[in-house]
Write an enzyme that holds these catalytic residues in place. Structure first.
Site, PDB file in Angstrom:
ATOM      1  NE  ARG A  24      -4.245  -1.432   0.210  1.00 28.25           N
ATOM      2  CZ  ARG A  24      -4.179  -2.319  -0.832  1.00 28.25           C
ATOM      3  NH1 ARG A  24      -3.164  -2.687  -1.644  1.00 28.25           N
ATOM      4  NH2 ARG A  24      -5.415  -3.132  -0.893  1.00 28.25           N
TER       5      ARG A  24
ATOM      6  CG  ASP B  28       1.699  -2.229  -8.276  1.00 31.62           C
ATOM      7  OD1 ASP B  28       1.710  -1.782  -9.474  1.00 31.62           O
ATOM      8  OD2 ASP B  28       0.855  -2.983  -7.944  1.00 31.62           O
TER       9      ASP B  28
ATOM     10  CD  GLU C 257      -3.082   3.370  -5.244  1.00 28.92           C
ATOM     11  OE1 GLU C 257      -1.885   3.296  -4.969  1.00 28.92           O
ATOM     12  OE2 GLU C 257      -4.084   2.650  -5.513  1.00 28.92           O
TER      13      GLU C 257
ATOM     14  CG  HIS D  10      -3.099  -0.738  -6.723  1.00 20.35           C
ATOM     15  ND1 HIS D  10      -3.339  -0.099  -5.555  1.00 20.35           N
ATOM     16  CD2 HIS D  10      -3.061  -2.161  -6.446  1.00 20.35           C
ATOM     17  CE1 HIS D  10      -3.560  -0.880  -4.396  1.00 20.35           C
ATOM     18  NE2 HIS D  10      -3.212  -2.139  -5.025  1.00 20.35           N
TER      19      HIS D  10
HETATM   20  P1  NAD Z   1      -1.577 -11.411   4.989  1.00 18.90           P
HETATM   21  O1  NAD Z   1      -2.644 -10.814   5.938  1.00 18.90           O
HETATM   22  O2  NAD Z   1      -1.602 -12.852   4.616  1.00 18.90           O
HETATM   23  O3  NAD Z   1      -0.023 -11.004   5.497  1.00 18.90           O
HETATM   24  C1  NAD Z   1       0.336  -9.755   6.041  1.00 18.90           C
HETATM   25  C2  NAD Z   1       1.306 -10.030   6.923  1.00 18.90           C
HETATM   26  O4  NAD Z   1       1.551  -8.814   7.400  1.00 18.90           O
HETATM   27  C3  NAD Z   1       0.769 -10.747   8.110  1.00 18.90           C
HETATM   28  O5  NAD Z   1       1.861 -11.787   8.622  1.00 18.90           O
HETATM   29  C4  NAD Z   1       1.010  -9.953   9.384  1.00 18.90           C
HETATM   30  O6  NAD Z   1       1.326 -10.513  10.744  1.00 18.90           O
HETATM   31  C5  NAD Z   1       1.955  -8.942   8.970  1.00 18.90           C
HETATM   32  N1  NAD Z   1       2.038  -7.684   9.796  1.00 18.90           N
HETATM   33  C6  NAD Z   1       0.955  -7.084  10.041  1.00 18.90           C
HETATM   34  N2  NAD Z   1       1.296  -6.001  10.824  1.00 18.90           N
HETATM   35  C7  NAD Z   1       2.415  -5.835  10.730  1.00 18.90           C
HETATM   36  C8  NAD Z   1       3.454  -4.765  11.016  1.00 18.90           C
HETATM   37  N3  NAD Z   1       3.162  -3.690  11.503  1.00 18.90           N
HETATM   38  N4  NAD Z   1       4.818  -4.875  10.842  1.00 18.90           N
HETATM   39  C9  NAD Z   1       4.908  -6.155  10.168  1.00 18.90           C
HETATM   40  N5  NAD Z   1       4.218  -7.200   9.723  1.00 18.90           N
HETATM   41  C10 NAD Z   1       3.045  -6.898   9.979  1.00 18.90           C
HETATM   42  O7  NAD Z   1      -1.816 -10.199   3.742  1.00 18.90           O
HETATM   43  P2  NAD Z   1      -1.174 -10.596   2.080  1.00 18.90           P
HETATM   44  O8  NAD Z   1      -2.004 -11.228   1.484  1.00 18.90           O
HETATM   45  O9  NAD Z   1       0.090 -11.143   2.378  1.00 18.90           O
HETATM   46  O10 NAD Z   1      -1.194  -9.001   1.649  1.00 18.90           O
HETATM   47  C11 NAD Z   1      -0.338  -8.015   2.080  1.00 18.90           C
HETATM   48  C12 NAD Z   1      -0.846  -6.839   1.540  1.00 18.90           C
HETATM   49  O11 NAD Z   1      -0.541  -6.788   0.318  1.00 18.90           O
HETATM   50  C13 NAD Z   1      -2.424  -6.363   1.814  1.00 18.90           C
HETATM   51  O12 NAD Z   1      -2.330  -5.732   3.231  1.00 18.90           O
HETATM   52  C14 NAD Z   1      -2.338  -5.436   0.778  1.00 18.90           C
HETATM   53  O13 NAD Z   1      -2.345  -4.157   1.163  1.00 18.90           O
HETATM   54  C15 NAD Z   1      -1.201  -5.722  -0.340  1.00 18.90           C
HETATM   55  N6  NAD Z   1      -1.978  -6.156  -1.641  1.00 18.90           N
HETATM   56  C16 NAD Z   1      -1.301  -5.549  -2.829  1.00 18.90           C
HETATM   57  C17 NAD Z   1      -1.967  -5.822  -4.079  1.00 18.90           C
HETATM   58  C18 NAD Z   1      -1.482  -5.229  -5.342  1.00 18.90           C
HETATM   59  O14 NAD Z   1      -2.330  -5.342  -6.427  1.00 18.90           O
HETATM   60  N7  NAD Z   1      -0.435  -4.320  -5.143  1.00 18.90           N
HETATM   61  C19 NAD Z   1      -2.867  -6.810  -4.085  1.00 18.90           C
HETATM   62  C20 NAD Z   1      -3.183  -7.665  -3.058  1.00 18.90           C
HETATM   63  C21 NAD Z   1      -2.616  -7.296  -1.674  1.00 18.90           C
END
Ligand code: NAD
Length: 329
Positions: free
Chosen positions: A230, A255, A260, A292
Site C-alpha cells: 500500500r 506499484d 493514487e 497498482h
Molecule cells: P496477509 O494478511 O497474509 O499478510 C500480512 C502480514 O503482515 C501478516 O503476516 C501480518 O502479521 C504482517 N503484519 C501486520 N502488521 C505488521 C506490522 N506492523 N509490521 C510487520 N508485519 C505486519 O496479507 P497478504 O495477502 O500477504 O497481503 C499483504 C498486503 O499486500 C495487503 O495488506 C495489501 O495491502 C497488499 N496487496 C497489494 C496488491 C496489489 O495489487 N498491489 C494486491 C493484494 C494485496
C-alpha cells in the site's frame, strides 16, 4: 442480490458478468468511484462492491446504512480504505482475503528484476536503435540479502521466489512464523543489512510511513526498494527528498502510491498532473512506477470475482460470513 459495482472497468466485467449469472446476482456497473455524489445510484441495491481506491468513510457508511444497504463487498484483500469501526453494527464488510498471492509476488519480482537490470531503459533504447549498455549495469541477486517486511501469504510467496535466486532472507513480521526457513530480525537490522527491501505488510496506523527519512537513512548504499503493498507505507515526500539529495537507492519500484486515488486506473495523459511529488518521482531513471497492477492476472481476477460473489450469497442467505472484516475496537 442487486449489487452496485463501483469503479467498474472493462476487465472487471470479463469475470464478474458471467459469474454473477451463475451465482444469481444482479450487478449494476458504475464507472465512478463510490462518493457522496454517486451513492444514490445504489438506492435499490442490497450491497455495494468497491475496490482499493473507494474511500468508504463514516459519512458514506451512515448513508449506506440509511439506504438499507446490507453489505460492502471489497473485491480486494486490503481493507484500509474502509472505516471498519464506523461500519460495526451497521453494515457488514466482506473482503477477498486471498486470491493469488503468487500474482502479487511474481509482479514484485518482475519490478525488482526490472529496476536492477534496467530492462525498462533497455527496451526504450533498442527501439531507438541506441544499442549502448552504458548505465544499465545491475547486480547479481544470487548471494545477496533480501529484507521482507510482512511474511503473510504474499511475503511467503515472495520469499520462495527469492530463495530460488539464491538470496538470503531477513524478515520482519509482528507475528513471526518460525516454521519458515528464514531468519527473523528487527526492523533496524533489516534496514541496515538488506540489499533488497520488499514490503508485504498491510497498511495500519503502525505501518503508516514505515519508510521515512529516518528509516531510509539506515538503509544500505545501493538498496533496491519494492512496494507492492500500500502506498502510504512510504512517506513519498521523504522518499523524493532522499532520491534528490542522496545516492542511497540502486532503484525504487512502486506499484502503489499514497495519493493514487483518482490518478491510478485512469488515463491522465491529456491532463496536467497536480501531484508534484508523483510527477517528480517519474523523472528518475531508477524509479519505476506502475499503476497498482500487481494483482492483475486472469487467475487472480477469476478468484476475486468468485469469492466476492460467494460473499454476497452468504450475506443474502444469512450464512456464516467467513470473509467478514470485524472491527478490533
Ligand atoms: P496477509 O494478511 O497474509 O499478510 C500480512 C502480514 O503482515 C501478516 O503476516 C501480518 O502479521 C504482517 N503484519 C501486520 N502488521 C505488521 C506490522 N506492523 N509490521 C510487520 N508485519 C505486519 O496479507 P497478504 O495477502 O500477504 O497481503 C499483504 C498486503 O499486500 C495487503 O495488506 C495489501 O495491502 C497488499 N496487496 C497489494 C496488491 C496489489 O495489487 N498491489 C494486491 C493484494 C494485496
Amino acid at each position: 442480490m442487486k449489487i452496485a459495482f463501483y469503479g467498474a472497468k472493462p476487465y472487471d466485467r470479463v469475470w464478474f458478468e458471467p459469474l454473477s449469472k451463475e451465482y444469481g446476482h444482479e450487478l449494476l456497473f458504475i464507472d465512478s468511484l463510490l462518493t457522496t455524489d454517486t451513492i444514490p445510484l445504489a438506492n435499490s441495491c442490497q450491497a455495494v462492491c468497491v475496490f482499493v481506491n473507494d474511500r468508504v468513510n463514516k459519512e458514506l457508511i451512515d448513508i449506506l446504512a440509511k439506504m438499507n444497504v446490507k453489505g460492502i463487498l471489497l473485491r480486494c484483500a486490503g481493507f484500509n480504505n474502509v472505516d471498519i469501526q464506523a461500519a460495526n453494527g451497521k453494515i457488514k464488510v466482506l473482503r477477498v482475503p486471498s486470491y493469488s498471492p503468487e500474482a502479487i509476488a511474481e509482479f514484485a519480482v518482475a519490478l525488482l528484476l526490472t529496476i536492477n537490470r534496467k530492462t525498462h531503459r533497455a527496451y526504450s533504447r533498442t527501439r531507438d536503435f541506441n544499442m549502448t549498455i552504458q548505465g544499465l549495469m545491475g547486480m547479481d541477486l544470487h548471494g545477496k540479502t533480501a529484507g521482507v517486511i510482512g511474511t503473510g501469504k504474499i511475503g511467503r510467496s515472495m520469499i520462495k521466489i527469492l530463495q530460488g535466486f539464491g538470496m538470503k532472507i531477513l524478515a520482519y513480521d509482528l507475528y513471526p512464523d518460525y516454521s519458515l526457513d528464514i531468519e527473523y530480525t528487527n526492523l533496524d537490522t533489516l534496514f541496515s543489512s538488506s540489499d533488497v527491501i520488499s514490503l508485504h505488510c498491510p497498511l495500519t496506523e503502525e505501518t503508516h510511513h514505515l519508510i521515512n527519512k529516518e528509516t531510509i537513512s539506515k538503509m544500505k548504499q545501493g538498496v533496491y526498494l519494492v512496494n507492492t503493498s500500500r502506498g502510504a507505507l512510504i512517506d513519498s515526500a521523504d522518499l523524493l527528498d532522499s532520491l534528490r539529495t542522496t545516492k542511497i537507492f540502486g532503484g525504487v519500484a512502486l506499484d502503489v502510491y499514497e495519493e493514487e486515488e483518482g490518478l491510478f486506473y485512469e488515463d491522465n495523459s491529456d491532463k496536467v498532473i497536480h501531484d508534484d511529488i508523483l510527477a517528480r518521482l517519474t523523472t528518475f531513471p531508477h524509479v519505476l512506477i506502475t499503476s497498482h497492477q500487481a494483482f492483475f492476472t486472469n487467475e487472480a481476477l477469476e478468484a476475486i470475482a468468485r469469492v466476492t460473489l460467494e460473499n454476497a450469497t452468504a450475506l443474502e442467505n444469512n450464512k456464516t460470513l467467513t470473509n467478514e472484516v470485524i472491527s478490533q475496537q
